[in-house]
Design a protein around this motif. Structure first.
Motif, PDB file in Angstrom:
ATOM      1  N   LYS A 122      -0.221 -23.807   7.235  1.00 37.73           N
ATOM      2  CA  LYS A 122      -1.474 -22.950   6.967  1.00 37.73           C
ATOM      3  C   LYS A 122      -2.872 -23.553   7.366  1.00 37.73           C
ATOM      4  CE  LYS A 122       0.773 -19.557   4.517  1.00 37.73           C
ATOM      5  NZ  LYS A 122       0.492 -18.021   4.270  1.00 37.73           N
ATOM      6  N   GLY A 123      -4.007 -22.396   7.177  1.00 37.99           N
ATOM      7  CA  GLY A 123      -5.357 -22.987   6.448  1.00 37.99           C
ATOM      8  C   GLY A 123      -5.355 -23.186   5.824  1.00 37.99           C
ATOM      9  N   THR A 124      -4.754 -21.817   5.092  1.00 39.23           N
ATOM     10  CA  THR A 124      -5.165 -21.271   3.702  1.00 39.23           C
ATOM     11  C   THR A 124      -4.944 -22.346   2.807  1.00 39.23           C
ATOM     12  OG1 THR A 124      -3.447 -19.520   4.072  1.00 39.23           O
ATOM     13  CG2 THR A 124      -6.116 -18.922   4.103  1.00 39.23           C
ATOM     14  N   ASP A 125      -3.267 -23.125   3.022  1.00 35.53           N
ATOM     15  CA  ASP A 125      -2.956 -23.807   2.415  1.00 35.53           C
ATOM     16  C   ASP A 125      -3.958 -25.183   1.954  1.00 35.53           C
ATOM     17  OD1 ASP A 125      -0.145 -22.369   2.903  1.00 35.53           O
ATOM     18  OD2 ASP A 125       0.316 -24.347   4.678  1.00 35.53           O
ATOM     19  N   PHE A 126      -5.006 -25.434   2.391  1.00 38.70           N
ATOM     20  CA  PHE A 126      -5.640 -26.277   2.084  1.00 38.70           C
ATOM     21  C   PHE A 126      -6.780 -26.418   2.330  1.00 38.70           C
ATOM     22  CE2 PHE A 126      -4.974 -27.229   6.543  1.00 38.70           C
ATOM     23  CZ  PHE A 126      -5.956 -27.841   6.820  1.00 38.70           C
ATOM     24  N   GLN A 127      -7.511 -25.211   2.949  1.00 39.10           N
ATOM     25  CA  GLN A 127      -9.291 -25.562   3.478  1.00 39.10           C
ATOM     26  C   GLN A 127      -9.463 -24.688   1.784  1.00 39.10           C
ATOM     27  OE1 GLN A 127      -8.589 -23.149   7.017  1.00 39.10           O
ATOM     28  NE2 GLN A 127      -8.856 -25.324   8.071  1.00 39.10           N
ATOM     29  N   LEU A 128      -8.829 -24.111   1.107  1.00 45.19           N
ATOM     30  CA  LEU A 128     -10.118 -23.110  -0.482  1.00 45.19           C
ATOM     31  C   LEU A 128      -9.543 -24.747  -1.594  1.00 45.19           C
ATOM     32  CD1 LEU A 128      -8.358 -19.649   0.451  1.00 45.19           C
ATOM     33  CD2 LEU A 128     -10.267 -20.571   1.218  1.00 45.19           C
ATOM     34  N   SER A 129      -8.914 -24.879  -0.337  1.00 46.20           N
ATOM     35  CA  SER A 129      -9.122 -26.268  -1.958  1.00 46.20           C
ATOM     36  C   SER A 129     -10.742 -26.922  -2.290  1.00 46.20           C
ATOM     37  CB  SER A 129      -8.429 -27.897  -1.524  1.00 46.20           C
ATOM     38  OG  SER A 129      -8.972 -28.286  -1.067  1.00 46.20           O
ATOM     39  N   LYS A 130     -11.065 -27.260  -4.189  1.00 47.66           N
ATOM     40  CA  LYS A 130     -12.120 -27.607  -4.390  1.00 47.66           C
ATOM     41  C   LYS A 130     -12.540 -28.501  -3.185  1.00 47.66           C
ATOM     42  CE  LYS A 130     -14.158 -30.013  -8.404  1.00 47.66           C
ATOM     43  NZ  LYS A 130     -14.660 -30.470  -9.990  1.00 47.66           N
ATOM     44  N   GLU A 131     -12.156 -30.080  -3.023  1.00 48.82           N
ATOM     45  CA  GLU A 131     -11.708 -31.129  -2.617  1.00 48.82           C
ATOM     46  C   GLU A 131     -12.488 -30.940  -0.844  1.00 48.82           C
ATOM     47  OE1 GLU A 131      -9.782 -31.930  -5.056  1.00 48.82           O
ATOM     48  OE2 GLU A 131      -8.884 -30.514  -3.660  1.00 48.82           O
ATOM     49  N   TYR A 132     -12.012 -30.091  -0.250  1.00 48.88           N
ATOM     50  CA  TYR A 132     -12.010 -29.389   0.951  1.00 48.88           C
ATOM     51  C   TYR A 132     -13.340 -28.969   0.663  1.00 48.88           C
ATOM     52  CZ  TYR A 132     -11.146 -27.602   6.012  1.00 48.88           C
ATOM     53  OH  TYR A 132     -11.277 -26.845   7.618  1.00 48.88           O
ATOM     54  N   THR A 133     -13.390 -27.901  -0.206  1.00 48.79           N
ATOM     55  CA  THR A 133     -14.947 -26.616  -0.202  1.00 48.79           C
ATOM     56  C   THR A 133     -16.127 -27.971  -0.117  1.00 48.79           C
ATOM     57  OG1 THR A 133     -13.428 -24.985  -0.629  1.00 48.79           O
ATOM     58  CG2 THR A 133     -15.853 -25.240  -0.917  1.00 48.79           C
ATOM     59  N   GLU A 178      -9.283 -34.820   8.875  1.00 48.30           N
ATOM     60  CA  GLU A 178      -8.863 -36.001   8.212  1.00 48.30           C
ATOM     61  C   GLU A 178      -8.071 -35.309   6.942  1.00 48.30           C
ATOM     62  OE1 GLU A 178      -9.561 -38.356   5.168  1.00 48.30           O
ATOM     63  OE2 GLU A 178      -9.864 -38.718   7.044  1.00 48.30           O
ATOM     64  N   TYR A 179      -7.738 -33.770   6.531  1.00 48.31           N
ATOM     65  CA  TYR A 179      -6.807 -32.809   5.971  1.00 48.31           C
ATOM     66  C   TYR A 179      -6.027 -33.231   6.236  1.00 48.31           C
ATOM     67  CZ  TYR A 179     -10.721 -32.342   2.000  1.00 48.31           C
ATOM     68  OH  TYR A 179     -11.741 -32.854   1.411  1.00 48.31           O
ATOM     69  N   LEU A 180      -5.917 -33.432   7.694  1.00 46.95           N
ATOM     70  CA  LEU A 180      -3.757 -32.973   8.046  1.00 46.95           C
ATOM     71  C   LEU A 180      -3.147 -34.633   8.123  1.00 46.95           C
ATOM     72  CD1 LEU A 180      -4.543 -30.415  10.691  1.00 46.95           C
ATOM     73  CD2 LEU A 180      -3.224 -30.142   8.100  1.00 46.95           C
ATOM     74  N   LYS A 181      -4.061 -35.830   8.015  1.00 44.95           N
ATOM     75  CA  LYS A 181      -4.905 -37.492   8.332  1.00 44.95           C
ATOM     76  C   LYS A 181      -3.887 -37.919   9.459  1.00 44.95           C
ATOM     77  CE  LYS A 181      -5.581 -37.682   3.591  1.00 44.95           C
ATOM     78  NZ  LYS A 181      -6.549 -37.938   3.037  1.00 44.95           N
ATOM     79  N   CYS A 182      -4.653 -37.001  10.336  1.00 46.49           N
ATOM     80  CA  CYS A 182      -3.346 -37.154  11.773  1.00 46.49           C
ATOM     81  C   CYS A 182      -4.474 -38.425  12.265  1.00 46.49           C
ATOM     82  CB  CYS A 182      -4.238 -36.063  12.233  1.00 46.49           C
ATOM     83  SG  CYS A 182      -5.488 -35.588  13.054  1.00 46.49           S
ATOM     84  N   ASP A 183      -3.761 -38.925  13.403  1.00 47.27           N
ATOM     85  CA  ASP A 183      -4.791 -40.017  14.313  1.00 47.27           C
ATOM     86  C   ASP A 183      -5.547 -39.133  15.375  1.00 47.27           C
ATOM     87  OD1 ASP A 183      -3.496 -41.866  12.832  1.00 47.27           O
ATOM     88  OD2 ASP A 183      -1.818 -41.350  13.483  1.00 47.27           O
ATOM     89  N   ALA A 184      -5.200 -38.432  15.890  1.00 42.57           N
ATOM     90  CA  ALA A 184      -5.643 -37.236  17.176  1.00 42.57           C
ATOM     91  C   ALA A 184      -5.188 -36.234  17.187  1.00 42.57           C
ATOM     92  CB  ALA A 184      -4.804 -37.943  18.148  1.00 42.57           C
ATOM     93  N   GLN A 185      -6.573 -35.248  17.155  1.00 41.40           N
ATOM     94  CA  GLN A 185      -6.503 -33.835  17.560  1.00 41.40           C
ATOM     95  C   GLN A 185      -6.025 -33.293  19.055  1.00 41.40           C
ATOM     96  OE1 GLN A 185      -9.263 -29.144  17.125  1.00 41.40           O
ATOM     97  NE2 GLN A 185      -9.652 -31.389  15.688  1.00 41.40           N
ATOM     98  N   PHE A 186      -5.556 -32.621  19.664  1.00 39.21           N
ATOM     99  CA  PHE A 186      -4.978 -31.998  20.667  1.00 39.21           C
ATOM    100  C   PHE A 186      -5.737 -30.759  20.753  1.00 39.21           C
ATOM    101  CE2 PHE A 186      -1.809 -30.031  23.203  1.00 39.21           C
ATOM    102  CZ  PHE A 186      -2.523 -29.822  24.727  1.00 39.21           C
ATOM    103  N   GLY A 187      -6.180 -30.232  22.372  1.00 43.05           N
ATOM    104  CA  GLY A 187      -6.820 -28.969  22.335  1.00 43.05           C
ATOM    105  C   GLY A 187      -6.892 -29.336  23.675  1.00 43.05           C
TER     106      GLY A 187
END
Length: 530
Positions: A122-133, A178-187
């Protein structure tokens, strides 16, 4: 010989990764990664409208990625959903995240994908962290308003004066890489500008540039992009077999047209990638008899030559689609998932008609048609021609100035209590003259049937004139400019307004909300709102 085998394995994996994609940015990086390890890919979806059968396009690609040995993360972007003009409050978004997770897991199971190979976040799992903010703030110091608007041009509603939330949207999607540590994004290819935005700005933050994998935009059944907001353009994942037949019957599928054909595109991007056997067209002997196609290209060529009739193609797609949907329907027959569906996507049933989805069409009885706004009573006096009426001057946050509102509250609510107070007003009723003075809105009150208790609804502290009020669970569509008195929209919606035991103002059990919280009463409860 070993090097040749290794090269073939890389080529095979790359073939699965690229199959049916419209564009790949950074393919060379993917090839380099494949030489040493599996590729990490993420796909995100904002948890807003209900997923429909077009989601199978993304699901079939996720199946391809897994065949290529990729590590796949699915992001339920609840923060992105909230930023989308705050169409839904957090309580509803939490339910929709649960719905998305349940329906997507059911879809993946239906096409034979093993869930233990996937990661759900979930986005709220990491997007509300101090580092992300802090990274959001860092990014905002680098990005111009022009670049932010350009990046979201295809996916964020464009207006002359955009909300800051829409300008933040592309940056958050870039940081997710970056925060999901992926190599590629799909969309989808509609997100290309966000992807190039990420490629430009992530390195400026000290992060590596990722690759981007883009699906084409698959036409919907109307010949346009399949959309959860266009009922005729989509088949819901929980539609019955009869509903599937009805919608496919109306689907745009012109004989010989292989370019703007949603039915044919669905075959290319969903049915063929998922099949291990030939695609069958069933038809009577007098119409050529049954036919089999081992590749999509064979089917497309035959359809282009009009050797396959649109009706026969639709019948086959209907058969295969129902085979995909049936396990999902059965899963959602479970009582807990039925309850979740109704809570996450409340519906309004018309008397004698099928359920209507939330929205605001001309014939839909949905509360978003009401223009409910916070107003401030700046002056009040008794009506010169009627002892029971007050004449109020009300600031509704309009450039044209205040409105005159007449309320039959004299003897029920004191003038002193109303003067300078904030309240909730219905602003799109047809103006009506009351003893010679025109009333241009209506003050909303909770009232017991015998009028022994009458109380104007209270708005959250900090509210300002003009703040919109909506019904929880219903998208904030544009209200009617004026409610047509002949259609009696207000008269049909008003019986659903009620104050519950907890003093919460509701419509059919769904809370009335502003951006600051719920609409309440101080004393009156278990009463209609009029």
């Amino acid at each position: 010989m070993q090097d040749l085998k290794f090269t073939m394995e890389v080529a095979e994996k790359l073939s699965y990764i690229k199959r049916n994609l419209q564009e790949v940015l950074g393919e060379d990086k993917i090839v380099e990664i494949l030489k040493s390890r599996d590729v990490k890919i993420y796909w995100g979806t904002a948890t807003t409208g209900k997923p429909h059968v077009a989601y199978f396009v993304a699901m079939s690609k996720i199946a391809d990625f897994l065949r290529a040995g990729c590590e796949v993360t699915i992001l339920f972007a609840d923060v992105h959903a909230y930023l989308d003009n705050m169409k839904a409050p957090w309580e509803l978004l939490e339910l929709r995240v649960k719905y998305y997770e349940a329906i997507i897991k059911a879809m993946l199971t239906s096409i034979g994908v093993e869930l233990d190979k996937l990661k759900f976040v979930k986005g709220t799992d990491f997007q509300l962290s101090k580092e992300y903010t802090l990274d959001v703030y860092r990014l905002s110091s680098m990005v111009s308003e022009h670049d932010a608007r350009k990046a979201g041009a295809e996916v964020v509603k464009q207006v002359e004066h955009p909300l800051l939330s829409g300008l933040l949207y592309p940056g958050l999607q870039a940081l997710d890489e970056e925060y999901l540590k992926c190599d590629a994004q799909f969309g989808g290819v509609d997100q290309r500008k966000i992807f190039t935005y990420a490629e430009k700005y992530l390195p400026q933050l000290g992060y590596s540039k990722r690759s981007h994998l883009m699906n084409p935009m698959v036409p919907g059944l109307t010949g346009t992009k399949m959309s959860s907001s266009e009922e005729d353009s989509k088949i819901d994942l929980l539609d019955s077999a009869a509903q599937v037949k009805k919608k496919l019957k109306k689907a745009f599928c012109e004989p010989g047209n292989i370019t703007d054909n949603g039915v044919l595109s669905f075959c290319k991007h969903v049915l063929f990638p998922l099949r291990s056997s030939a695609f069958e067209i069933k038809r009577p002997a007098e119409h050529g008899g049954d036919a089999q196609y081992n590749t999509y290209e064979e089917l497309e060529q035959a359809f282009g030559k009009e050797e396959v009739h649109p009706g026969d193609l639709k019948n086959s797609v209907e058969m295969y689609l129902n085979a995909l949907l049936e396990p999902i329907r059965q899963e959602f027959e479970k009582p807990e998932l039925k309850k979740l569906t109704s809570q996450a996507y409340p519906i309004q049933k018309k008397k004698g008609a099928a359920p209507q989805a939330t929205g605001g069409g001309d014939d839909e009885l949905v509360p978003s048609r009401l223009d409910l706004r916070v107003g401030k009573i700046t002056s009040i006096k008794q009506h010169p021609e009627a002892d029971s009426l007050f004449v109020e001057t009300v600031d509704l946050g309009e450039e044209c100035g205040p409105r005159t509102v007449i309320s039959g509250l004299n003897g029920l609510v004191s003038m002193e209590k109303l003067d300078q107070s904030l309240g909730l007003f219905l602003c799109n009723l047809k103006p009506v003259k009351m003893r010679g003075i025109e009333s241009q809105a209506m003050l909303m009150c909770a009232s017991l049937e015998d009028h022994s208790q009458v109380e104007p609804l209270s708005v959250p502290e900090g509210s300002a004139p003009g703040d919109r009020v909506f019904v929880e669970g219903y998208e904030q569509g544009k209200p009617d400019e004026k409610l047509n008195p002949k259609k009696k929209i207000w008269e049909k919606l008003q019986p659903g307004l009620f104050v519950n035991e907890q003093h919460e103002a509701q419509w059919q059990g769904n809370s009335l909300m502003s951006k600051l919280g719920k609409i309440m009463t101080k004393s009156v409860k278990k009463s209609p709102i009029k």
